[in-house]
Write a protein that holds these residues in place. Structure first.
Motif, PDB file in Angstrom:
ATOM      1  N   THR A 196     -11.151  20.911 -11.600  1.00  8.49           N
ATOM      2  CA  THR A 196     -10.801  22.587 -11.003  1.00  8.49           C
ATOM      3  C   THR A 196     -10.773  23.375 -12.230  1.00  8.49           C
ATOM      4  O   THR A 196     -10.482  22.816 -13.701  1.00  8.49           O
ATOM      5  N   PRO A 197     -10.510  24.714 -12.322  1.00  7.94           N
ATOM      6  CA  PRO A 197     -10.541  25.584 -13.389  1.00  7.94           C
ATOM      7  C   PRO A 197      -9.087  25.157 -14.154  1.00  7.94           C
ATOM      8  O   PRO A 197      -9.309  25.486 -15.390  1.00  7.94           O
ATOM      9  N   ALA A 198      -8.190  25.100 -13.341  1.00  5.51           N
ATOM     10  CA  ALA A 198      -6.868  24.665 -14.130  1.00  5.51           C
ATOM     11  C   ALA A 198      -6.922  23.366 -15.022  1.00  5.51           C
ATOM     12  O   ALA A 198      -6.304  23.539 -16.105  1.00  5.51           O
ATOM     13  N   MET A 199      -7.609  22.455 -14.526  1.00  7.44           N
ATOM     14  CA  MET A 199      -7.887  21.363 -15.578  1.00  7.44           C
ATOM     15  C   MET A 199      -8.757  21.700 -16.640  1.00  7.44           C
ATOM     16  O   MET A 199      -8.459  21.430 -17.974  1.00  7.44           O
ATOM     17  N   GLU A 200      -9.599  22.516 -16.507  1.00  2.22           N
ATOM     18  CA  GLU A 200     -10.664  23.067 -17.638  1.00  2.22           C
ATOM     19  C   GLU A 200      -9.727  23.891 -18.711  1.00  2.22           C
ATOM     20  O   GLU A 200      -9.811  23.717 -19.714  1.00  2.22           O
ATOM     21  N   LYS A 201      -8.719  24.619 -18.155  1.00  5.45           N
ATOM     22  CA  LYS A 201      -7.996  25.381 -19.023  1.00  5.45           C
ATOM     23  C   LYS A 201      -7.125  24.562 -19.978  1.00  5.45           C
ATOM     24  O   LYS A 201      -6.741  24.692 -21.096  1.00  5.45           O
ATOM     25  N   ILE A 202      -6.369  23.318 -19.375  1.00 10.28           N
ATOM     26  CA  ILE A 202      -5.782  22.361 -20.014  1.00 10.28           C
ATOM     27  C   ILE A 202      -6.460  21.767 -20.846  1.00 10.28           C
ATOM     28  O   ILE A 202      -6.226  21.529 -22.146  1.00 10.28           O
TER      29      ILE A 202
ATOM     30  N   LEU B 116      -5.618  18.109 -10.192  1.00 12.35           N
ATOM     31  CA  LEU B 116      -6.261  19.235 -10.672  1.00 12.35           C
ATOM     32  C   LEU B 116      -7.742  18.911 -11.347  1.00 12.35           C
ATOM     33  O   LEU B 116      -8.361  19.572 -11.863  1.00 12.35           O
ATOM     34  N   LEU B 117      -8.132  17.363 -11.257  1.00 10.66           N
ATOM     35  CA  LEU B 117      -9.491  17.077 -11.713  1.00 10.66           C
ATOM     36  C   LEU B 117     -10.394  17.920 -11.292  1.00 10.66           C
ATOM     37  O   LEU B 117     -10.629  18.074  -9.803  1.00 10.66           O
TER      38      LEU B 117
ATOM     39  N   MET C 169       0.892  -1.203  -0.140  1.00 13.08           N
ATOM     40  CA  MET C 169      -0.043   0.103  -0.025  1.00 13.08           C
ATOM     41  C   MET C 169       0.954   1.350   0.069  1.00 13.08           C
ATOM     42  O   MET C 169       1.838   1.218   0.492  1.00 13.08           O
ATOM     43  N   THR C 170       0.467   2.247  -0.607  1.00 12.25           N
ATOM     44  CA  THR C 170       1.053   3.473  -0.791  1.00 12.25           C
ATOM     45  C   THR C 170       0.363   4.733   0.001  1.00 12.25           C
ATOM     46  O   THR C 170      -0.845   4.726  -0.153  1.00 12.25           O
ATOM     47  N   ASP C 171       1.121   5.606   0.213  1.00 17.23           N
ATOM     48  CA  ASP C 171       0.610   6.886   0.859  1.00 17.23           C
ATOM     49  C   ASP C 171       0.181   7.922  -0.186  1.00 17.23           C
ATOM     50  O   ASP C 171      -0.336   8.856   0.179  1.00 17.23           O
ATOM     51  N   ARG C 172       0.476   7.691  -1.323  1.00 18.11           N
ATOM     52  CA  ARG C 172      -0.087   8.542  -2.502  1.00 18.11           C
ATOM     53  C   ARG C 172      -1.737   8.476  -2.956  1.00 18.11           C
ATOM     54  O   ARG C 172      -1.978   7.324  -2.918  1.00 18.11           O
ATOM     55  N   PRO C 173      -2.264   9.544  -2.643  1.00 14.63           N
ATOM     56  CA  PRO C 173      -3.765   9.444  -2.895  1.00 14.63           C
ATOM     57  C   PRO C 173      -3.916   9.220  -4.694  1.00 14.63           C
ATOM     58  O   PRO C 173      -5.173   8.890  -4.871  1.00 14.63           O
ATOM     59  N   TYR C 174      -3.097   9.387  -5.431  1.00 15.07           N
ATOM     60  CA  TYR C 174      -3.216   9.382  -6.902  1.00 15.07           C
ATOM     61  C   TYR C 174      -2.180   8.801  -7.487  1.00 15.07           C
ATOM     62  O   TYR C 174      -1.177   8.553  -6.867  1.00 15.07           O
ATOM     63  N   TRP C 175      -2.417   8.170  -8.625  1.00 12.70           N
ATOM     64  CA  TRP C 175      -1.526   7.425  -9.563  1.00 12.70           C
ATOM     65  C   TRP C 175      -0.529   8.486  -9.976  1.00 12.70           C
ATOM     66  O   TRP C 175       0.615   8.451  -9.989  1.00 12.70           O
ATOM     67  N   ASN C 176      -1.192   9.633 -10.672  1.00 12.83           N
ATOM     68  CA  ASN C 176      -0.422  10.672 -11.299  1.00 12.83           C
ATOM     69  C   ASN C 176      -0.481  11.768 -10.328  1.00 12.83           C
ATOM     70  O   ASN C 176      -1.743  12.568 -10.656  1.00 12.83           O
ATOM     71  N   MET C 177       0.271  12.029  -9.812  1.00 14.72           N
ATOM     72  CA  MET C 177       0.217  13.140  -8.543  1.00 14.72           C
ATOM     73  C   MET C 177       0.419  14.667  -9.420  1.00 14.72           C
ATOM     74  O   MET C 177      -0.120  15.588  -8.607  1.00 14.72           O
ATOM     75  N   ALA C 178       0.828  14.716 -10.378  1.00 13.06           N
ATOM     76  CA  ALA C 178       0.999  15.886 -11.049  1.00 13.06           C
ATOM     77  C   ALA C 178      -0.245  16.292 -11.697  1.00 13.06           C
ATOM     78  O   ALA C 178      -0.703  17.449 -11.938  1.00 13.06           O
ATOM     79  N   VAL C 179      -1.265  15.515 -12.007  1.00 15.02           N
ATOM     80  CA  VAL C 179      -2.578  15.880 -12.822  1.00 15.02           C
ATOM     81  C   VAL C 179      -3.564  15.277 -12.078  1.00 15.02           C
ATOM     82  O   VAL C 179      -4.589  16.531 -12.215  1.00 15.02           O
ATOM     83  N   GLU C 180      -3.665  14.487 -11.450  1.00 10.76           N
ATOM     84  CA  GLU C 180      -5.108  13.992 -10.928  1.00 10.76           C
ATOM     85  C   GLU C 180      -5.585  15.112  -9.828  1.00 10.76           C
ATOM     86  O   GLU C 180      -6.741  15.072  -9.659  1.00 10.76           O
TER      87      GLU C 180
END
Length: 127
Positions: free
Chosen positions: A17-23, A14-15, A1-12
């Protein structure tokens, strides 16, 4: 088990959010530009729908204006191409058929197999 809440810590994170909508909006604008320029099928449909990548205001406008391409439209296009899938694909895709590295399809149990054409770039960058 890992402490990371997301697989892709750089992108997920942002889901949703306005930042993701801009992307997403920038990627859609790029895709529309490429389809208008390089797709014999989608270019005219996008233009006649009034979608201008340079003036696209947001994802809502895209959803409202982008014409759907469903299985019926694919079947109609293949029929228009005399049953030739490669000709139909060449009209849909913004790359030449010769650039394809792989074509997967559904079984066609509903009447017509649905193709999933992939370039080497798609395979490396997406899969």
């Amino acid at each position: 088990m890992t402490d990371r809440p997301y697989w892709n810590m750089a992108v997920e994170p942002l889901l949703g959010t306005p930042a993701m909508e801009k992307i997403q909006l920038e990627k859609i604008k790029g895709m529309l530009t490429r389809l208008i320029r390089d797709s014999l099928f989608f270019g005219p449909r996008i233009r006649s729908a009034g979608l201008d990548p340079d003036r696209l205001t947001g994802l809502t406008e895209f959803r409202e204006k982008m014409p759907l391409f469903d299985k019926r439209a694919l079947m109609d296009l293949v029929a228009e191409c005399g049953g030739d899938f490669l000709t139909a694909l060449s009209r849909i895709m913004p790359v030449p058929v010769a650039d394809l590295a792989y074509i997967a399809t559904t079984t066609g149990t509903t009447g017509l197999p649905t193709p999933y054409p992939l370039t080497a770039h798609d395979i490396r960058g997406f899969w």
